[in-house]
Design a protein around this motif. Structure first.
Motif, PDB file in Angstrom:
ATOM      1  N   MET A 152      39.539  40.950  32.232  1.00 28.53           N
ATOM      2  CA  MET A 152      39.145  40.479  33.565  1.00 28.53           C
ATOM      3  C   MET A 152      40.269  39.725  34.273  1.00 28.53           C
ATOM      4  O   MET A 152      40.086  39.214  35.375  1.00 28.53           O
ATOM      5  N   SER A 153      41.437  39.623  33.648  1.00 28.53           N
ATOM      6  CA  SER A 153      42.559  38.887  34.196  1.00 28.53           C
ATOM      7  C   SER A 153      43.432  39.793  35.061  1.00 28.53           C
ATOM      8  O   SER A 153      43.362  41.018  34.963  1.00 28.53           O
ATOM      9  N   LEU A 154      44.271  39.183  35.920  1.00 32.55           N
ATOM     10  CA  LEU A 154      45.130  39.998  36.777  1.00 32.55           C
ATOM     11  C   LEU A 154      46.343  39.220  37.262  1.00 32.55           C
ATOM     12  O   LEU A 154      46.387  37.993  37.203  1.00 32.55           O
ATOM     13  N   VAL A 155      47.333  39.968  37.765  1.00 36.21           N
ATOM     14  CA  VAL A 155      48.494  39.417  38.453  1.00 36.21           C
ATOM     15  C   VAL A 155      48.582  40.100  39.810  1.00 36.21           C
ATOM     16  O   VAL A 155      48.449  41.320  39.896  1.00 36.21           O
ATOM     17  N   LYS A 156      48.797  39.324  40.849  1.00 35.77           N
ATOM     18  CA  LYS A 156      48.924  39.900  42.188  1.00 35.77           C
ATOM     19  C   LYS A 156      50.066  39.206  42.935  1.00 35.77           C
ATOM     20  O   LYS A 156      50.201  37.986  42.877  1.00 35.77           O
ATOM     21  N   MET A 157      50.851  39.996  43.629  1.00 41.49           N
ATOM     22  CA  MET A 157      51.942  39.463  44.431  1.00 41.49           C
ATOM     23  C   MET A 157      51.431  39.230  45.855  1.00 41.49           C
ATOM     24  O   MET A 157      51.365  40.152  46.668  1.00 41.49           O
ATOM     25  N   LEU A 158      51.015  38.004  46.126  1.00 39.98           N
ATOM     26  CA  LEU A 158      50.562  37.661  47.464  1.00 39.98           C
ATOM     27  C   LEU A 158      51.760  37.466  48.394  1.00 39.98           C
ATOM     28  O   LEU A 158      52.893  37.311  47.953  1.00 39.98           O
ATOM     29  N   LYS A 159      51.489  37.438  49.679  1.00 42.51           N
ATOM     30  CA  LYS A 159      52.511  37.111  50.669  1.00 42.51           C
ATOM     31  C   LYS A 159      52.525  35.598  50.854  1.00 42.51           C
ATOM     32  O   LYS A 159      51.457  34.948  50.795  1.00 42.51           O
ATOM     33  N   PRO A 160      53.691  34.998  51.087  1.00 49.74           N
ATOM     34  CA  PRO A 160      53.726  33.555  51.320  1.00 49.74           C
ATOM     35  C   PRO A 160      52.766  33.101  52.418  1.00 49.74           C
ATOM     36  O   PRO A 160      52.192  32.011  52.341  1.00 49.74           O
ATOM     37  N   SER A 161      52.566  33.960  53.412  1.00 45.06           N
ATOM     38  CA  SER A 161      51.657  33.609  54.515  1.00 45.06           C
ATOM     39  C   SER A 161      50.197  33.532  54.068  1.00 45.06           C
ATOM     40  O   SER A 161      49.361  32.943  54.762  1.00 45.06           O
ATOM     41  N   ASP A 162      49.877  34.096  52.904  1.00 46.73           N
ATOM     42  CA  ASP A 162      48.505  33.999  52.389  1.00 46.73           C
ATOM     43  C   ASP A 162      48.158  32.554  52.043  1.00 46.73           C
ATOM     44  O   ASP A 162      47.004  32.149  52.130  1.00 46.73           O
ATOM     45  N   GLY A 163      49.181  31.821  51.596  1.00 50.75           N
ATOM     46  CA  GLY A 163      49.021  30.390  51.334  1.00 50.75           C
ATOM     47  C   GLY A 163      47.957  30.037  50.329  1.00 50.75           C
ATOM     48  O   GLY A 163      47.482  30.868  49.554  1.00 50.75           O
ATOM     49  N   ILE A 164      47.539  28.782  50.371  1.00 52.93           N
ATOM     50  CA  ILE A 164      46.596  28.268  49.380  1.00 52.93           C
ATOM     51  C   ILE A 164      45.215  28.916  49.525  1.00 52.93           C
ATOM     52  O   ILE A 164      44.517  29.135  48.527  1.00 52.93           O
ATOM     53  N   GLU A 165      44.831  29.276  50.752  1.00 52.92           N
ATOM     54  CA  GLU A 165      43.538  29.921  50.935  1.00 52.92           C
ATOM     55  C   GLU A 165      43.530  31.318  50.307  1.00 52.92           C
ATOM     56  O   GLU A 165      42.509  31.762  49.777  1.00 52.92           O
ATOM     57  N   GLY A 166      44.688  31.994  50.374  1.00 53.56           N
ATOM     58  CA  GLY A 166      44.799  33.297  49.731  1.00 53.56           C
ATOM     59  C   GLY A 166      44.691  33.189  48.222  1.00 53.56           C
ATOM     60  O   GLY A 166      44.089  34.047  47.560  1.00 53.56           O
ATOM     61  N   VAL A 167      45.272  32.115  47.681  1.00 53.84           N
ATOM     62  CA  VAL A 167      45.182  31.872  46.233  1.00 53.84           C
ATOM     63  C   VAL A 167      43.728  31.629  45.830  1.00 53.84           C
ATOM     64  O   VAL A 167      43.224  32.200  44.859  1.00 53.84           O
ATOM     65  N   LYS A 168      43.045  30.781  46.591  1.00 50.47           N
ATOM     66  CA  LYS A 168      41.637  30.484  46.285  1.00 50.47           C
ATOM     67  C   LYS A 168      40.788  31.753  46.323  1.00 50.47           C
ATOM     68  O   LYS A 168      39.968  31.987  45.430  1.00 50.47           O
ATOM     69  N   LYS A 169      40.998  32.559  47.352  1.00 49.04           N
ATOM     70  CA  LYS A 169      40.212  33.789  47.492  1.00 49.04           C
ATOM     71  C   LYS A 169      40.449  34.724  46.312  1.00 49.04           C
ATOM     72  O   LYS A 169      39.500  35.322  45.780  1.00 49.04           O
ATOM     73  N   LEU A 170      41.712  34.836  45.892  1.00 51.47           N
ATOM     74  CA  LEU A 170      42.034  35.705  44.773  1.00 51.47           C
ATOM     75  C   LEU A 170      41.323  35.239  43.500  1.00 51.47           C
ATOM     76  O   LEU A 170      40.751  36.052  42.760  1.00 51.47           O
ATOM     77  N   VAL A 171      41.350  33.941  43.239  1.00 53.72           N
ATOM     78  CA  VAL A 171      40.723  33.407  42.030  1.00 53.72           C
ATOM     79  C   VAL A 171      39.205  33.618  42.073  1.00 53.72           C
ATOM     80  O   VAL A 171      38.609  34.096  41.092  1.00 53.72           O
ATOM     81  N   ILE A 172      38.585  33.300  43.186  1.00 49.86           N
ATOM     82  CA  ILE A 172      37.129  33.444  43.303  1.00 49.86           C
ATOM     83  C   ILE A 172      36.728  34.909  43.193  1.00 49.86           C
ATOM     84  O   ILE A 172      35.752  35.254  42.502  1.00 49.86           O
ATOM     85  N   ASP A 173      37.471  35.793  43.857  1.00 47.16           N
ATOM     86  CA  ASP A 173      37.164  37.229  43.779  1.00 47.16           C
ATOM     87  C   ASP A 173      37.286  37.733  42.347  1.00 47.16           C
ATOM     88  O   ASP A 173      36.495  38.577  41.899  1.00 47.16           O
ATOM     89  N   THR A 174      38.277  37.212  41.621  1.00 53.94           N
ATOM     90  CA  THR A 174      38.474  37.622  40.225  1.00 53.94           C
ATOM     91  C   THR A 174      37.296  37.187  39.360  1.00 53.94           C
ATOM     92  O   THR A 174      36.806  37.955  38.523  1.00 53.94           O
ATOM     93  N   VAL A 175      36.823  35.973  39.574  1.00 48.63           N
ATOM     94  CA  VAL A 175      35.678  35.458  38.815  1.00 48.63           C
ATOM     95  C   VAL A 175      34.416  36.252  39.142  1.00 48.63           C
ATOM     96  O   VAL A 175      33.642  36.620  38.249  1.00 48.63           O
ATOM     97  N   LEU A 176      34.201  36.546  40.415  1.00 45.88           N
ATOM     98  CA  LEU A 176      33.023  37.316  40.817  1.00 45.88           C
ATOM     99  C   LEU A 176      33.071  38.725  40.239  1.00 45.88           C
ATOM    100  O   LEU A 176      32.059  39.261  39.781  1.00 45.88           O
ATOM    101  N   ASN A 177      34.252  39.338  40.273  1.00 46.66           N
ATOM    102  CA  ASN A 177      34.406  40.677  39.715  1.00 46.66           C
ATOM    103  C   ASN A 177      34.182  40.685  38.202  1.00 46.66           C
ATOM    104  O   ASN A 177      33.640  41.643  37.646  1.00 46.66           O
ATOM    105  N   ALA A 178      34.566  39.593  37.551  1.00 47.01           N
ATOM    106  CA  ALA A 178      34.408  39.488  36.091  1.00 47.01           C
ATOM    107  C   ALA A 178      32.939  39.398  35.694  1.00 47.01           C
ATOM    108  O   ALA A 178      32.527  39.952  34.672  1.00 47.01           O
ATOM    109  N   GLY A 179      32.149  38.697  36.502  1.00 44.82           N
ATOM    110  CA  GLY A 179      30.733  38.547  36.178  1.00 44.82           C
ATOM    111  C   GLY A 179      30.527  37.982  34.787  1.00 44.82           C
ATOM    112  O   GLY A 179      31.125  36.983  34.400  1.00 44.82           O
ATOM    113  N   GLY A 180      29.685  38.657  34.009  1.00 44.30           N
ATOM    114  CA  GLY A 180      29.388  38.189  32.660  1.00 44.30           C
ATOM    115  C   GLY A 180      30.330  38.711  31.591  1.00 44.30           C
ATOM    116  O   GLY A 180      30.201  38.325  30.417  1.00 44.30           O
ATOM    117  N   ASN A 181      31.281  39.568  31.954  1.00 44.52           N
ATOM    118  CA  ASN A 181      32.164  40.194  30.956  1.00 44.52           C
ATOM    119  C   ASN A 181      32.948  39.210  30.090  1.00 44.52           C
ATOM    120  O   ASN A 181      33.109  39.440  28.892  1.00 44.52           O
TER     121      ASN A 181
END
Length: 280
Positions: A152-181
């Motif tokens: 359920m883990s991943l690496v993604k190359m965000l754009k600097p303009s994504d900033g801290i909100e982009g980081v938060k979204k990536l982490v939350i989306d990863t957790v939601l996608n993981a579900g109970g796995n």
């Protein structure tokens, strides 16, 4: 210079492989018990109760906490004042082999990712090495990692303009996608910066941190607190069946990076977060 006995290395790695799978860290167990007390969902509360019983039974009866006893990740810190006569990597692999055979742990490694033929001894371990200037010690951390959480883990190359909100979204989306796995409540390691491979290593190293610690970096510390709150608001809950305790902790490690890059890695651990260490 201090000379390291490679036979002792093998024996310690064997011991750590077994203990990491049998005995949950007391601080982590305390966190799970806190989650049980605060859990709002009856189903989630029941699941946490079963997790606590499972982990206590494993310790008492000296059996694995989970049927997936993991691939073995080793963090090796070698002092520059240490002399090693021989191949310490081979000594570590021998220790893993003996640990998984003598500890009756499931052997999950395949020789080639496409042929899928089991190595039958859970080797090779994955070894990360650091040199520690001026030290005459060798520190070995053994961290068995189950497939359910690692997948359920991943690496993604965000754009600097994504900033801290982009980081938060990536982490939350990863957790939601993981579900109970990954068998929530999880521990989430986040690596930010460096390069493609450095971010992944930062995230995995973050999972070795004390469950109660906080980052020394103020930005990272604030992000840890915000992410933990956001993750626990997702409603994923224990084992993905709903509830208020989806994560026990979030650990953020960061590193300088290129002006055009914002590498981010999310490495998820199950509730047991298995790792043990020794200093020789």
């Amino acid at each position: 210079m201090k000379e390291i006995d490679l036979e002792a290395v093998s024996k310690e790695v064997e011991r750590l492989c077994i203990e990491a799978n049998y005995f949950i860290d007391e601080k982590i167990l305390d966190k799970i018990k806190e989650a049980y007390k605060s859990e709002k969902s009856p189903i989630g509360k029941n699941i946490l109760e079963q997790i606590i019983e499972n982990d206590e039974t494993a310790s008492c009866e000296m059996v694995p906490m989970c049927q997936d006893t993991g691939l073995v990740v080793i963090f090796l810190e070698v002092g520059t004042e240490v002399r090693i006569n021989g191949d310490i990597y081979e000594a570590i692999q021998i220790g893993v082999k003996n640990g998984y055979e003598n500890g009756y742990l499931r052997k999950s490694m395949v020789k080639h990712p496409l042929d899928r033929i089991n190595t039958n001894d859970n080797t090779p371990a994955i070894i990360h090495t650091k040199l520690i200037a001026g030290s005459d010690k060798v520190k070995i951390t053994v961290a068995p990692k189950g497939g359910g959480s690692e997948n359920m883990s991943l690496v993604k190359m965000l754009k600097p303009s994504d900033g801290i909100e982009g980081v938060k979204k990536l982490v939350i989306d990863t957790v939601l996608n993981a579900g109970g796995n990954p068998c929530p409540p999880i521990i989430v390691g986040v690596g930010i910066g460096g390069s493609f491979e450095k971010a992944a290593l930062l995230a995995k190293e973050a999972l070795l941190r004390d469950i109660d610690d906080k980052s020394d970096d103020l930005t990272d510390r604030k992000l840890e607190e915000e992410l933990l709150e956001l993750i626990n608001k997702t409603g994923v809950g224990p084992m993905g069946l709903g509830g208020t305790n989806t994560a026990l902790a979030v650990k953020v490690n960061s590193y300088p990076c290129h002006i055009a890059s914002l590498p981010v890695a999310v490495n998820i651990n199950c509730h047991s977060a298995r790792h043990k260490e020794v200093i020789l």
